[in-house]
Structure formats: structure tokens, C-alpha cells
Scaffold this active site. Sequence first.
Site, PDB file in Angstrom:
ATOM      1  N   GLN A   9      -9.809  -4.068  -3.681  1.00 48.81           N
ATOM      2  CA  GLN A   9     -11.152  -3.649  -3.276  1.00 48.81           C
ATOM      3  C   GLN A   9     -12.158  -3.967  -4.391  1.00 48.81           C
ATOM      4  O   GLN A   9     -13.243  -4.505  -4.130  1.00 48.81           O
ATOM      5  CB  GLN A   9     -11.152  -2.134  -2.991  1.00 48.81           C
TER       6      GLN A   9
ATOM      7  N   ARG B 162     -13.359  -9.132   0.999  1.00 46.17           N
ATOM      8  CA  ARG B 162     -11.930  -8.838   0.831  1.00 46.17           C
ATOM      9  C   ARG B 162     -11.118 -10.088   1.128  1.00 46.17           C
ATOM     10  O   ARG B 162     -10.156 -10.410   0.446  1.00 46.17           O
ATOM     11  CB  ARG B 162     -11.493  -7.692   1.766  1.00 46.17           C
TER      12      ARG B 162
ATOM     13  N   ARG C  54       0.883  -1.187   0.000  1.00 47.52           N
ATOM     14  CA  ARG C  54       0.000   0.000   0.000  1.00 47.52           C
ATOM     15  C   ARG C  54       0.905   1.217   0.000  1.00 47.52           C
ATOM     16  O   ARG C  54       1.692   1.413   0.930  1.00 47.52           O
ATOM     17  CB  ARG C  54      -0.908   0.002   1.228  1.00 47.52           C
TER      18      ARG C  54
ATOM     19  N   CYS D  84     -16.454   1.257   0.360  1.00 46.29           N
ATOM     20  CA  CYS D  84     -15.249   0.442   0.594  1.00 46.29           C
ATOM     21  C   CYS D  84     -14.844   0.466   2.067  1.00 46.29           C
ATOM     22  O   CYS D  84     -14.153  -0.440   2.513  1.00 46.29           O
ATOM     23  CB  CYS D  84     -14.114   0.948  -0.283  1.00 46.29           C
TER      24      CYS D  84
ATOM     25  N   HIS E 254      -7.252   0.803  -6.583  1.00 47.77           N
ATOM     26  CA  HIS E 254      -7.429  -0.077  -5.424  1.00 47.77           C
ATOM     27  C   HIS E 254      -7.988  -1.409  -5.954  1.00 47.77           C
ATOM     28  O   HIS E 254      -9.155  -1.744  -5.728  1.00 47.77           O
ATOM     29  CB  HIS E 254      -8.369   0.569  -4.409  1.00 47.77           C
TER      30      HIS E 254
ATOM     31  N   ASP F 179     -17.350   6.856  -1.495  1.00 41.07           N
ATOM     32  CA  ASP F 179     -16.080   6.727  -0.776  1.00 41.07           C
ATOM     33  C   ASP F 179     -15.806   8.086  -0.131  1.00 41.07           C
ATOM     34  O   ASP F 179     -16.448   9.090  -0.467  1.00 41.07           O
ATOM     35  CB  ASP F 179     -14.975   6.334  -1.778  1.00 41.07           C
TER      36      ASP F 179
HETATM   37  N1   CP Z   1     -11.258  -0.551   2.148  1.00 45.55           N
HETATM   38  C1   CP Z   1     -10.014  -0.591   2.594  1.00 45.55           C
HETATM   39  O1   CP Z   1      -9.052  -0.762   1.836  1.00 45.55           O
HETATM   40  O2   CP Z   1      -9.886  -0.452   3.940  1.00 45.55           O
HETATM   41  P1   CP Z   1      -8.532  -0.221   4.736  1.00 45.55           P
HETATM   42  O3   CP Z   1      -8.023   1.135   4.359  1.00 45.55           O
HETATM   43  O4   CP Z   1      -8.904  -0.324   6.177  1.00 45.55           O
HETATM   44  O5   CP Z   1      -7.553  -1.285   4.333  1.00 45.55           O
HETATM   45  N1  NVA Z   2     -10.040   6.528  -1.434  1.00 46.92           N
HETATM   46  C1  NVA Z   2      -9.704   6.064  -0.101  1.00 46.92           C
HETATM   47  C2  NVA Z   2      -9.920   4.598   0.024  1.00 46.92           C
HETATM   48  C3  NVA Z   2      -9.631   4.008   1.358  1.00 46.92           C
HETATM   49  C4  NVA Z   2      -9.816   2.524   1.391  1.00 46.92           C
HETATM   50  C5  NVA Z   2      -8.256   6.419   0.194  1.00 46.92           C
HETATM   51  O1  NVA Z   2      -7.408   6.290  -0.690  1.00 46.92           O
HETATM   52  O2  NVA Z   2      -7.969   6.844   1.318  1.00 46.92           O
END
Ligand code: CP
Ligand code: NVA
Length: 311
Positions: A138, A297, A108, A269, A135, A230
Site C-alpha cells: 500500500q 496498487r 496477507r 487506502c 502494509h 484509515d
Molecule cells: N487497501 C487494501 O489493501 O485493500 P484490500 O483490503 O481490499 O486489499
Molecule cells: N488497517 C486496515 C487496512 C486495510 C487495507 C486493516 O488492517 O484492516
Amino acid sequence: MVATQLLSPIGAAGLTSDLDLSTSELRALLNLAAEVKRAPRDFRRDLESKSAALLFEKPSLRTRLTFELAVQQLGGSVVTVEGPIGQREPLQDVARNLGRWVDIIVARTFAQSTVDGLAHWSRIPVVNALSDRYHPCQALADMQTLAEHFGSFENRTLAFVGDGNNVAHSLMLCAARLGLNFRIATPQGYEPDAEIVAQARQFASASGSGIFLSHDPAEAVTGANAIYTDVWASMGQESEAAQRRRIFRPYQVNDELFSLAPDALFMHCLPAKRGEEVTDEVMESPRSIAFDQAENRLHAQKALLLMLLAA
Ligand code: CP
Ligand code: NVA
């Protein structure tokens, strides 16, 4: 069960973006995810002797826990590191160290270029666990969730309301591949990336679905089968949060907007900022499937790991 009895492994080196999966690989992955969900114990030894390194530059609840549990429940081992990637030592050295110890990297990152750089230097698969641009993990879980609720994607419409961000990009690409119509309503200046929209339109014309962009949330959600939102300020955009709260206010998914699609499911999400992009009422509505998405997930990522690693 050996996953390769069900499908062939992904040819590409990992999942840096949704574009790394062909349509047939995506369909096969969703079938495997359903099978893994139905009979998890059948797969409990498939990743015996395999190990994964999870790298997180940003916080996570769902992605971190579901990847850790997925690897463990498939019989493998997992290590997790939090902190900046490529700061203490160059990215290429990080990638090549990890390749000597583990079988897969899940990262990430803030920048997509960090995931791409890891993949470039890595001899093991690299999976994008969220970047500023995509993502994909997701979207896999979201497609699994919608498949469970819809049965078929034909003549179904997913409407996304809010920021044309990483989550929207991945959803749009996967929906277009699978023949699910995708509509998105964003404020001016917050549209999804034009290159990704063009790519999604190509997939949509092959699958017989449509991509529709708007600035009007009512227009996007009317008659939709699912409404997705989101956060308005993603991780890394905290300094813009106040300005975004003002700009995005008309894009809140609340009872008024939700009532324009009386049969639609609600998706998020997570994490959600209740009172901003979604109200408590909509989050807690019987039509909300946000926690189904969160559960999937685990299953979708197990399927991904099996496709990338099971020999
Ligand atoms: N939806 C999602 O990716 O959640 P987290 O940021 O908690 O991993
Ligand atoms: N768009 C959000 C998604 C979190 C799972 C972010 O990038 O923070």
C-alpha cells in the site's frame, strides 16, 4: 522490456516489511512503477514462465485483484488460496511446498510472525500483502501517487489522522526514507509502535525530513499537503469496533478538519467506512485521490514483482 535494464533486482528475499527495501531500491522501484504505468505493454512478457501463489488469511479486494492482474499482465500465472496459514500443516511445510511450485509467495496474514515465518522457511521471495504490523505494498502505491501529484517530496507534509496501525507504520517508514515530512495524530494509547517511530526518525534524519506525533488532529493537519486516514478498527479488531468508534470520533476527517489544510489532498487506502473515519463529502471531494492510490496498487506491485523476479 527487461526490467533489469532499468535497475538491479532486490537483494533481500522479498518484502516482509518496508525495511527490506533500501532507500535507493525504493526510489528505483518508484521510477520503474512510473515506467510500467506509462507503457504497460512493454513489460507484458517479463514474467513469462514465472508463477505466484497468493495466500489470504483475511479478506481483500484491491490487493488480491491487483496482484492477480499484475502477474497476468506481466505474462506470468497466479494461484490464490484463502484461509488460515499454518493451521492444517506447519508454516515451514507450507513454505517449502510452495517453493517447489511457484516463484514467489504473496501473503496477507493476521500476525507479522506468519509472514516472517514463511520468509524464514522459503527459498523464494515472500511479499507482505498486509499484516497486523505493516502494509508495504500500500505504501509503495501511495508514494507513487504522491510523487505524481507533488513532483518532489521536498518540503511536503503528509498528515495521518486516526489509528497508528499497519498502514500508518508503512507510510511513516517510506515517507521518512523519501524526505517527505510525516505527522500523525492518534488518540492516547493508539500511537504508532515506538520501535517503528525510532526507525523512521533515523531515516528522516538521513533524508532531511521530520516525524511529528500528536494527539491533536487539527495540529497535525494544519498546513499539510495531504491528509490520510484509515479505518478505526482494522481486520481482526472487530470486537473493539464499538469502543473505537467512541474513542476515535474526534479524529474523523470531515469538512471542518479538511478546511484547516485548504490545498491538501485526501488519501485513504480503502476500504473506507464513510461516516466513521471519513465523511462522504471528503471522500467525494475533488481533492480526494483515494482511487488514484487504488489504481497505483497495480503499477507499483508490477514494479515490485519485476524487481523480485525478472531475470
Ligand atoms: N487497501 C487494501 O489493501 O485493500 P484490500 O483490503 O481490499 O486489499
Ligand atoms: N488497517 C486496515 C487496512 C486495510 C487495507 C486493516 O488492517 O484492516
